[in-house]
Structures are given as C-alpha cells and as structure tokens.
Enzyme design. Sequence first.
Site, PDB file in Angstrom:
ATOM      1  N   LYS A  23      46.014  14.010  19.811  1.00  0.00           N
ATOM      2  CA  LYS A  23      45.666  13.468  18.675  1.00  0.00           C
ATOM      3  C   LYS A  23      46.529  14.238  17.598  1.00  0.00           C
ATOM      4  O   LYS A  23      47.255  13.686  16.963  1.00  0.00           O
ATOM      5  CB  LYS A  23      44.289  13.588  18.218  1.00  0.00           C
ATOM      6  CG  LYS A  23      43.193  12.865  18.992  1.00  0.00           C
ATOM      7  CD  LYS A  23      41.627  13.003  18.592  1.00  0.00           C
ATOM      8  CE  LYS A  23      41.179  14.378  18.409  1.00  0.00           C
ATOM      9  NZ  LYS A  23      41.092  14.829  19.611  1.00  0.00           N
ATOM     10  N   ARG A  68      34.017  11.262  13.962  1.00  0.00           N
ATOM     11  CA  ARG A  68      33.986  11.265  15.147  1.00  0.00           C
ATOM     12  C   ARG A  68      32.246  11.345  15.518  1.00  0.00           C
ATOM     13  O   ARG A  68      31.981  11.687  16.517  1.00  0.00           O
ATOM     14  CB  ARG A  68      34.506  12.717  15.764  1.00  0.00           C
ATOM     15  CG  ARG A  68      34.023  14.092  15.364  1.00  0.00           C
ATOM     16  CD  ARG A  68      34.651  15.001  16.205  1.00  0.00           C
ATOM     17  NE  ARG A  68      35.980  15.709  15.818  1.00  0.00           N
ATOM     18  CZ  ARG A  68      36.843  16.515  16.474  1.00  0.00           C
ATOM     19  NH1 ARG A  68      36.592  16.735  17.467  1.00  0.00           N
ATOM     20  NH2 ARG A  68      37.902  16.901  15.582  1.00  0.00           N
ATOM     21  N   ARG A  84      47.604  25.154  25.966  1.00  0.00           N
ATOM     22  CA  ARG A  84      47.765  25.315  24.464  1.00  0.00           C
ATOM     23  C   ARG A  84      47.652  26.354  23.652  1.00  0.00           C
ATOM     24  O   ARG A  84      46.964  27.370  23.986  1.00  0.00           O
ATOM     25  CB  ARG A  84      46.726  24.270  23.763  1.00  0.00           C
ATOM     26  CG  ARG A  84      47.157  24.346  22.280  1.00  0.00           C
ATOM     27  CD  ARG A  84      46.175  23.257  21.406  1.00  0.00           C
ATOM     28  NE  ARG A  84      44.871  23.231  21.500  1.00  0.00           N
ATOM     29  CZ  ARG A  84      44.064  22.249  21.376  1.00  0.00           C
ATOM     30  NH1 ARG A  84      44.722  21.556  20.588  1.00  0.00           N
ATOM     31  NH2 ARG A  84      42.679  22.693  21.430  1.00  0.00           N
ATOM     32  N   ARG A 132      43.290  29.319  21.153  1.00  0.00           N
ATOM     33  CA  ARG A 132      42.558  28.925  20.244  1.00  0.00           C
ATOM     34  C   ARG A 132      41.033  29.593  20.707  1.00  0.00           C
ATOM     35  O   ARG A 132      40.877  29.413  21.861  1.00  0.00           O
ATOM     36  CB  ARG A 132      42.546  27.460  20.015  1.00  0.00           C
ATOM     37  CG  ARG A 132      42.703  27.075  18.556  1.00  0.00           C
ATOM     38  CD  ARG A 132      42.702  25.600  18.371  1.00  0.00           C
ATOM     39  NE  ARG A 132      41.603  24.484  18.471  1.00  0.00           N
ATOM     40  CZ  ARG A 132      41.615  23.314  18.508  1.00  0.00           C
ATOM     41  NH1 ARG A 132      42.763  22.672  18.086  1.00  0.00           N
ATOM     42  NH2 ARG A 132      40.544  22.631  18.673  1.00  0.00           N
ATOM     43  N   ARG A 165      32.531  21.043  24.145  1.00  0.00           N
ATOM     44  CA  ARG A 165      33.451  19.996  23.336  1.00  0.00           C
ATOM     45  C   ARG A 165      33.498  18.779  23.994  1.00  0.00           C
ATOM     46  O   ARG A 165      33.209  17.799  23.280  1.00  0.00           O
ATOM     47  CB  ARG A 165      34.691  20.647  22.740  1.00  0.00           C
ATOM     48  CG  ARG A 165      34.750  21.816  21.697  1.00  0.00           C
ATOM     49  CD  ARG A 165      35.979  22.394  21.871  1.00  0.00           C
ATOM     50  NE  ARG A 165      37.183  21.951  21.662  1.00  0.00           N
ATOM     51  CZ  ARG A 165      38.412  22.096  21.794  1.00  0.00           C
ATOM     52  NH1 ARG A 165      38.612  23.123  22.546  1.00  0.00           N
ATOM     53  NH2 ARG A 165      39.519  21.330  21.546  1.00  0.00           N
TER      54      ARG A 165
END
Length: 218
Positions: free
Chosen positions: A16, A91, A129, A162, A173
């Site tokens: 996203k 969301r 990431r 992160r 999540r």
Amino acid sequence: MEPVRVILLGPPGAGKGTQAARLAAFLQVPRISTGDMLRDAIARGTEVGRKAGPLMERGNLVPDDLLIALITERIAQPDCARGFVLDGFPRTVPQAEGLARMPGGGGSGWTLFEVDVPREELLRRLSGRRWCPTCQATYHTVYSPPRREGLCDRDGTPLVLREDDKEDVVAQRLREYDESTAPLIGYYRDRGEVHRIDGDRPVHDVFEDMKATLGVRA
Ligand code: AP5
Ligand code: MG
Ligand code: ZN
C-alpha cells in the site's frame, strides 16, 4: 475538475505504502498514510503518539475515534482540495462510516483498490523491509535495496527494522486484518466498485495496473 480520491485496501506488507507514494506523485496529490502519521506522532511524543504507541507495538489497531479525528483534520487542509491517496485508512467499517460523514469524505468519485498478496509473500516482504526513521522511506533487503547497504538513499540515515515487523507482532497485525479490515472490503463492494489488483508482481506492474484503472475512470 473533480478531485481524485483513492483508497488502498490490503493486508500488512501488500505494498500500500509503496504504491501510494507512486500514485500520489503521478496524480500530484498528497499521500495520506495513517501509519506514518502515527509513527511521527510517537517520535514527537504527542498525546496521540502516547495513546497509539503501546497499541502499535503489539500489532493492535488504534481506536477508531482517534483515527477519524486525525483524518478529518488532514483532509480539510488546502492541499487535499484536488484529491488525495489514502494509505491505511479506513481499516474498519466504523472508520469508513466516519469518512463518509467528513467534509470532503463523502459523495462519489472514489477509486478503491484491494491489493491482493498471498500470506507467504507478505511475510517475506515484512521480514525484509527496512525503514528510515528520518524520512520514513521504505526499502527491502532483496526486492528494493538502498544504493549503500543499510543506509537511506535520501539522507544516509541507518535503516532499521520496524518494531512491528517482528514475527510475533506481524502475526497479530494479520489477525487484526482478518477480523477488522477484511470485512471492510465486503462493505465497500456492497456500495460500489472495488478494483482487485494482483499485488504479487513487480512494483512497476502493479502500478501500471492501477494507472490503467484510474485512466478508465478519469
Ligand atoms: P501501517 O503502517 O499502515 O501498516 P500496515 O497496514 O500493516 O501496512 P504496512 O505498512 O506494513 O504494509 P504496506 O502495505 O504499506 O507495504 P509496503 O509498501 O511498506 O500501520 C501500522 C500500525 O498503525 C497498525 O498496525 C495500527 O496499529 C496503526 N494504524 C494505522 N492505520 C490505522 C487505522 N486506520 N486504524 C487503526 N490503526 C491504524 O511494502 C512492504 C515491503 O514489501 C517493503 O519492504 C517494500 O519494499 C516491499 N514491496 C512492496 N511492493 C512490492 C512488490 N510488488 N514486490 C516486491 N516487494 C514489494
Ligand atoms: Mg505502509
Ligand atoms: Zn531517509
């Protein structure tokens, strides 16, 4: 001209943020990322940050009223008059209802993308990431590495994992996504068109698909 308003739906790691940045640059409208806004609030130690921090650390969603207030204020800014790309909001169904009631948040002329990526690939993307705490740029150790290993291309800041990309937090999540966000796709389908995009392809191909869809609508 009618404002261009885009919503990106999809699980953690679907891309996203990656696509929102490209779309916003292409359409010349702001990208509004609630995750980035909340991380910024945490870094600055604001009241919003103090509320959101402990929840985000555990992979839980931040309360709807807080997000609705944040976005109401953001889309009222003059730079949003020509449109915007929403990355990470709404969301939940209550957030979508909140958006529809906001000044500049209702009516027609929206493009909704659902970015679809298989679970194993989401896990590969999130574990690889890396993130720049200074400018929030996002990289991937394999798929989109920085020019100099471990350093942000823009400002040279050492890149970090992160906090919520650690394995156990990612699992939470994904559970939040299944429970609270997946139902939102049905909610929007019932009210209009949701463009399902195969996100399990190179960044450029996904982007071309989205541009083509927007071209059809414009
Ligand atoms: P947020 O920051 O929005 O996290 P998220 O939704 O979990 O999504 P991600 O940012 O992890 O993934 P992405 O889809 O943006 O993927 P990306 O482009 O980075 O939210 C964080 C937290 O804030 C939430 O858990 C919640 O607590 C809170 N929050 C935020 N909004 C909220 C709301 N509205 N309500 C309540 N709480 C809220 O890509 C991932 C990786 O893959 C990158 O390394 C990238 O380089 C790579 N990649 C991307 N596309 C491709 C591709 N096509 N091929 C190969 N690699 C790719
Ligand atoms: Mg993101
Ligand atoms: Zn940076």
